[in-house]
Design a protein around this motif. Structure first.
Motif, PDB file in Angstrom:
ATOM      1  N   PRO A  46       0.918  -1.051  -0.165  1.00  0.00           N
ATOM      2  CA  PRO A  46      -0.039  -0.257   0.033  1.00  0.00           C
ATOM      3  C   PRO A  46       0.961   1.259   0.268  1.00  0.00           C
ATOM      4  O   PRO A  46       2.043   1.268   0.499  1.00  0.00           O
ATOM      5  N   SER A  47       0.327   2.476  -0.404  1.00  0.00           N
ATOM      6  CA  SER A  47       1.031   3.805  -0.712  1.00  0.00           C
ATOM      7  C   SER A  47      -0.137   4.798  -0.752  1.00  0.00           C
ATOM      8  O   SER A  47      -0.896   4.600  -1.415  1.00  0.00           O
ATOM      9  N   LEU A  48       0.170   5.821  -0.074  1.00  0.00           N
ATOM     10  CA  LEU A  48      -0.605   6.961  -0.231  1.00  0.00           C
ATOM     11  C   LEU A  48       0.224   7.965  -0.747  1.00  0.00           C
ATOM     12  O   LEU A  48       0.078   8.592  -1.915  1.00  0.00           O
ATOM     13  N   ARG A  49       1.074   8.462   0.312  1.00  0.00           N
ATOM     14  CA  ARG A  49       1.913   9.804   0.011  1.00  0.00           C
ATOM     15  C   ARG A  49       2.846   9.573  -1.117  1.00  0.00           C
ATOM     16  O   ARG A  49       2.978  10.324  -2.137  1.00  0.00           O
ATOM     17  N   ARG A  51       2.747   7.256  -3.436  1.00  0.00           N
ATOM     18  CA  ARG A  51       1.854   7.099  -4.987  1.00  0.00           C
ATOM     19  C   ARG A  51       1.672   8.541  -5.355  1.00  0.00           C
ATOM     20  O   ARG A  51       1.994   8.577  -6.571  1.00  0.00           O
ATOM     21  N   LEU A  52       1.071   9.221  -4.442  1.00  0.00           N
ATOM     22  CA  LEU A  52       0.670  10.504  -5.222  1.00  0.00           C
ATOM     23  C   LEU A  52       1.558  11.644  -5.252  1.00  0.00           C
ATOM     24  O   LEU A  52       1.420  12.280  -6.499  1.00  0.00           O
ATOM     25  N   SER A  53       2.420  11.726  -4.587  1.00  0.00           N
ATOM     26  CA  SER A  53       3.404  12.771  -4.494  1.00  0.00           C
ATOM     27  C   SER A  53       4.561  12.562  -5.932  1.00  0.00           C
ATOM     28  O   SER A  53       4.698  13.449  -6.490  1.00  0.00           O
ATOM     29  N   GLN A  55       3.794  10.391  -8.571  1.00  0.00           N
ATOM     30  CA  GLN A  55       2.918  10.673  -9.671  1.00  0.00           C
ATOM     31  C   GLN A  55       2.767  12.125  -9.895  1.00  0.00           C
ATOM     32  O   GLN A  55       3.253  12.567 -11.134  1.00  0.00           O
ATOM     33  N   LYS A  56       2.678  12.794  -9.094  1.00  0.00           N
ATOM     34  CA  LYS A  56       2.367  14.453  -9.299  1.00  0.00           C
ATOM     35  C   LYS A  56       3.661  14.867  -9.818  1.00  0.00           C
ATOM     36  O   LYS A  56       3.879  15.807 -10.782  1.00  0.00           O
ATOM     37  N   LEU A 273       4.081   9.602   8.425  1.00  0.00           N
ATOM     38  CA  LEU A 273       3.012   9.184   8.164  1.00  0.00           C
ATOM     39  C   LEU A 273       2.699   7.746   7.361  1.00  0.00           C
ATOM     40  O   LEU A 273       3.649   7.586   6.717  1.00  0.00           O
ATOM     41  N   PRO A 274       1.836   6.906   7.516  1.00  0.00           N
ATOM     42  CA  PRO A 274       0.813   7.164   8.436  1.00  0.00           C
ATOM     43  C   PRO A 274       1.231   7.060   9.874  1.00  0.00           C
ATOM     44  O   PRO A 274       2.070   6.253  10.171  1.00  0.00           O
ATOM     45  N   LEU A 294       2.504  17.692   7.738  1.00  0.00           N
ATOM     46  CA  LEU A 294       1.902  18.163   6.499  1.00  0.00           C
ATOM     47  C   LEU A 294       3.061  19.042   5.505  1.00  0.00           C
ATOM     48  O   LEU A 294       2.952  18.554   4.376  1.00  0.00           O
ATOM     49  N   ALA A 297       4.806  15.909   4.130  1.00  0.00           N
ATOM     50  CA  ALA A 297       4.115  15.436   3.046  1.00  0.00           C
ATOM     51  C   ALA A 297       4.269  16.245   1.865  1.00  0.00           C
ATOM     52  O   ALA A 297       4.514  15.604   0.828  1.00  0.00           O
ATOM     53  N   ASN A 298       3.957  17.445   1.725  1.00  0.00           N
ATOM     54  CA  ASN A 298       4.068  18.284   0.801  1.00  0.00           C
ATOM     55  C   ASN A 298       5.338  18.198  -0.041  1.00  0.00           C
ATOM     56  O   ASN A 298       5.558  18.178  -1.152  1.00  0.00           O
ATOM     57  N   ARG A 300       7.113  15.919  -0.501  1.00  0.00           N
ATOM     58  CA  ARG A 300       7.728  14.610  -0.868  1.00  0.00           C
ATOM     59  C   ARG A 300       7.355  14.844  -2.460  1.00  0.00           C
ATOM     60  O   ARG A 300       8.153  14.411  -3.186  1.00  0.00           O
TER      61      ARG A 300
ATOM     62  N   MET B  68      -7.287   7.353  -6.744  1.00  0.00           N
ATOM     63  CA  MET B  68      -6.743   6.375  -5.445  1.00  0.00           C
ATOM     64  C   MET B  68      -7.880   5.824  -5.206  1.00  0.00           C
ATOM     65  O   MET B  68      -8.953   6.231  -4.563  1.00  0.00           O
ATOM     66  N   GLU B  73      -5.575   0.370  -1.970  1.00  0.00           N
ATOM     67  CA  GLU B  73      -4.381   0.806  -2.468  1.00  0.00           C
ATOM     68  C   GLU B  73      -3.641   1.620  -1.262  1.00  0.00           C
ATOM     69  O   GLU B  73      -2.396   1.797  -1.121  1.00  0.00           O
ATOM     70  N   GLU B  91      -4.564   5.059   9.469  1.00  0.00           N
ATOM     71  CA  GLU B  91      -4.226   6.340   9.426  1.00  0.00           C
ATOM     72  C   GLU B  91      -5.566   7.186   9.573  1.00  0.00           C
ATOM     73  O   GLU B  91      -6.554   6.570   9.363  1.00  0.00           O
ATOM     74  N   TYR B 103      -1.644  17.785  -2.119  1.00  0.00           N
ATOM     75  CA  TYR B 103      -1.170  17.376  -3.660  1.00  0.00           C
ATOM     76  C   TYR B 103      -2.408  17.905  -4.643  1.00  0.00           C
ATOM     77  O   TYR B 103      -1.858  17.580  -5.805  1.00  0.00           O
TER      78      TYR B 103
END
Lengths: 315, 315, 315
Positions: A46-49, A51-53, A55-56, A273-274, A294, A297-298, A300, B68, B73, B91, B103
Motif C-alpha cells: 500500500p501507498s498514499l503519499r 503514490r500521489l506525490s 505521480q504528481k 505518516l501514516p 503536512l 508530506a508536501n 515529498r 486512488m 491501495e 491512518e 497534492y
C-alpha cells in the motif's frame, strides 16, 4: 543519477535540496524535460503519499505515468533464483523487471521487508533484482531497509525551517502494536549523518538500529535527555533489528506529548505518516502548532521531482 | 464553487445546467482551464460511472488526474476523533485528507454509508471531515446521504428531453435484495424540488425519505396513481430511513414494466445504474425505447465538467 | 478497423506489421492523432504486459487513457440474458458496456475463459457482448479463446529477426501445474497460418487445439521431430481442448532445454510471459542468448500502437 536507493547515490546533497526548493517555487519550470518519457510506479505494498506525490512530480515534469499495483493487478512474483516454479508464484522477478524496463524510462518500486529473515531483507533482494534486471534508472519508493524519498523530503523540511546552521535533530522511537520495518528510521539516520546536523537517536533497550545507519549519531535510551534542547523531533516506530522483527516493549511513556515537548527548543515535530494517533504520537501534538507532518508530506513532491529531474537530465 | 456536496451548493441551477449542455457541445472549449491543476479522485467504495466520467471531465479540462482506491491501495482509515489507534485502522482521516489536500487543487471523494447508525450516516462524518481537513475544494462522488453529480446529470437529461416547461417527474421505489443507501433518492428529490417540476414520490409504506429531502413533493403509496400522466419516471431502490437500513418488503408488483408504463405519458425511464435487471427494472424497459439510462450516464461527464469548470474558475 | 479480436479482423497483415515497425522507429510520429480521444482499458483479470504496453501505445498516440479493473474497482457483472438479478451480480454487461461506450472512443477489454463450459468459452460470450453493446471500436486485450495483440507482437518479432523468407516456426506445448486457457496457442496458430511460415505444432496426445485454429499446421506428438531445424520455437502451456480445461499429463520431458535446442537451427525461443521457470521453460534458455521473450514484450507496444493507429484513422 541512474539509481536512487539511498543517500549514497546522491552526488551533492546541498544541490539536490536546493533544486527541490526551486522546483517548489516553480513546479512547471521543467515541464518539457520529461516529454515522451515514461515512468512506471510499481507497488508491491500500500501507498498514499509516495503514490500521489511521485505521480504528481512526474506529471509536473511532463512525463507519462503508469501506476501498477503488482500485488493486485499483476502476477504473484517469484524472487528466488533457480527454483522450479510449480507453486503459487506465476512470474519471476527477472522477467517482470525486464519487461517493465522495456516500457519505462524510469521505474519506481516499493517493496516492504518480510521481517522474518533479516539477512534476506537487508540484502534488499527484491529491490536489487529490479535494479539488476530492469535495465533502466530506478527510484526506490521504499525498500526493505530504506525510504530515501521520505528522507530527502525530511531534509528539505528541516532546511526550510531551521533557525541555526547546525540544528539539533532527535529521532525518537515510538510505541506501536504491529512490528514495523526499520526502513524509515534507517534512512532518516543516514541522511541526518550526511546532512551533518547534531543528531541524536533515542529508543528503549533492544531497539538499536544497524550500525551502518547509526553512523555518528549519539544514541541514548533516555528520551528526556535526548529531547533536551532539540530543534526537530522525528517520531517513528520500528521493530527490533537485533531480535529481528520483534516487538520488545509496549513502550509506555514513549509517546511524545506537549509535556515532553517542553524539554525541547520548541521543536518542530516530524513523522513520515501514516501515524497512529494516541499511540505513536499524541493528538495534541498532531493538531498543534509544532506539527510539521503536512510540511513533510508536501515536500515529498519536490523531493521526488528533484530526483526525477536529475535522472532525466542524466546527471 | 468551493464545495459541491448538494444542490444547496449551487448558486444558479439553470446556469449550471446550461454550462453543462454547452460543454457537451464543445467538450474541449476549456481545455486549458485546468492546465497545471491536479484533481485527486478518492474512492472508498466501488465505482464505474463516477470514476470514468469524472476522470474524463477533468481530462477534458486539461487537468492532471490521480485516482486512488483508498480502500485497496492505501491505508485503513480512522474517522473517530480522540481515540487511541491501537486496532486495525492505520491512518486518521485528518492526516489522509490533509496530505491529499497538499497534492491536489480539487479532491473528489466517494464514501458510502454504513447503514447501521443513522445519525452518524446523516451527519456525513467522513465527507465532512474531508472537507474540514483537506483545505481544498471538494466534490462529492457520492456521500452517505447524497449523490449530487448524479442528480445534476439527471436534471440535464430531463432539461434536454422535456416537452413542457414543467414536466411531471415521478420517483418510484423499486425492489432489491440488499439494503441500499437512500443517497440517490434523497439527492434526486432535493434537485427536483429545486428544479421546480411537478414532482411525485411513490413507495411502499415505511419507505418515507427524510423530510428535508422530500420538500414539496407529493408522496403516495399508490404507484399507479403516481405514474398517471408522468413524463419521466425515476426508478430506484432504497432501504428504510425510519427503520434505518432495513428491507421492509420484497416489493412484489413494484417493478416497472411496459404494462405500467401505459399509465404514463410515454414517460422516459431513468435509473442511475448499476441496475439489477428483472428485479429493480424489467428487461423490456431497459432494452426498449423509453430507457434513458445511457443518456443519464453520458450526461455524468458534462455534469462533472460543469462543476469542475466552476471550481477552476473560482466562481 | 472497428474490431480487433483475431487475425481475421486484419485487412493486410504485412502492412500492419510494417506500420508497427515504423512506429517502433518513430514512436511519437502520430502523437496528435489521438488528441481528444479516450481509450478505456477494462480488465476482468490480472495483466502486466498488456496493461502497460497498451497504455503506453495509447499515450504515444496522444490519447487520454482510463484504466479500470472491473473485477476489483467496479461491480460484479452479469452476463446471462433474461435472468432475474437477485443473486451476487450487481450490473449487467449490457449496461456496463453501454456506459463505457459513452465515455470511450475505443475500448480494450480482457476477459479470461472459465475453462468449465467449452461451448460458452468458445462463443466468446463476454467479449462479444461488449462488442455488441459498447457501440465503439473494441480491441481484445485477450479474450476466452484468443490473444491477438500478443500474436501480432509475435509476428513482428519473427519478421524483425527471420533470416529466410519462410522460416520454420514450431509451437510446442510445455508443462504447467494449473489448467491454462488455449487462447495464446490458438491465436499464435491462426496468425502463423496467415503469415504463411512453415508452421509445426507439437504436443502430447490429447492436447490438440480446435481445428479452426490449427489450419494448415503440421501437427505431431514427437517434439524432437518438430524441433528439427526450427528457426523459432514458441513455448506455451495450454489445457486440453477435447477433454476441456483438463491437465492430462505432467509432461515430463517436454520442457525446452539447451540440449533440445541443439536439434534446432539455433532457434529463437519465444514465450508470451508470464513464464514459470524450471517448469515451462528452463532457466538456462531464459537467461541465454536464444531467448526472445523481452523482444516480444517490447513489441507489444508497437503491436498495440499500430492497431490503435488504424482504429483512430478509421481504416
Amino acid at each position: 543519477m541512474k539509481l536512487f536507493s539511498s543517500v549514497h547515490d546522491v552526488n551533492d546533497l546541498n544541490q539536490l535540496v536546493s533544486e527541490a526548493i526551486q522546483l517548489k517555487a516553480s513546479p512547471f519550470a521543467f515541464e518539457n524535460l520529461g516529454k515522451h518519457k515514461t515512468i512506471g510506479l510499481i507497488f508491491l505494498n500500500p501507498s498514499l503519499r509516495t503514490r500521489l506525490s511521485t505521480q504528481k512530480a512526474a506529471m509536473n515534469l511532463g512525463m507519462q505515468v503508469m501506476v501498477m499495483n503488482m500485488d493486485k493487478e499483476g502476477w504473484a512474483l517469484e524472487t528466488r533464483d533457480g527454483v522450479i516454479m510449480n507453486g503459487t508464484t506465476v512470474e519471476h522477478i527477472r522477467e517482470a523487471a525486464g519487461v517493465m524496463g522495456e516500457y519505462c524510462d524510469i521505474i519506481g518500486i516499493r517493496s516492504f521487508p518480510g521481517l522474518k529473515d533479516r539477512e534476506e531483507d537487508y540484502s534488499e533482494l527484491i529491490f536489487n533484482k529490479f535494479v539488476q534486471f530492469a535495465g533502466c534508472p530506478i527510484v526506490s519508493l521504499e525498500s526493505a531497509t530504506r525510504h530515501p524519498l521520505q528522507s530527502l523530503a525530511d531534509v528539505i523540511t528541516i532546511e526550510e525551517l531551521k533557525k541555526t546552521t547546525k540544528p539539533k535533530v532527535v529521532l525518537t522511537w515510538a510505541p506501536h502494536v504491529k512490528p514495523l520495518p526499520q526502513a524509515v528510521a534507517n534512512s532518516f539516520a543516514e541522511w541526518m549523518n550526511k546532512a551533518d546536523y547534531e543528531f541524536v537517536i533515542t529508543h528503549p533497550e533492544g531497539y538499536d538500529l544497524a550500525p551502518e545507519f547509526v553512523g555518528n549519531a549519539m544514541v541514548t535510551n533516555n528520551q528526556d535527555e535526548a529531547l533536551a534542547g532539540a530543534d526537530f523531533v522525528y517520531v517513528k516506530n520500528w521493530s527490533s533489528y537485533n531480535d529481528y522483527g520483534k516487538i520488545l516493549t509496549e513502550g509506555e511513556g514513549w509517546m511524545l506529548t506537549n509535556e515532553k515537548l517542553k524539554l525541547t527548543n520548541n521543536a518542530g515535530v516530524m513523522h513520515c505518516l501514516p501515524v497512529r494517533r494516541g499511540l505513536e504520537l499524541s493528538h495534541e501534538i498532531l493538531d498543534g502548532p509544532n506539527s510539521l507532518v503536512l510540511n513533510q508530506a508536501n515536500n515529498r513532491v519536490w523531493a521526488a521531482q528533484a530526483v526525477l529531474k536529475q535522472m532525466l537530465e542524466g546527471k
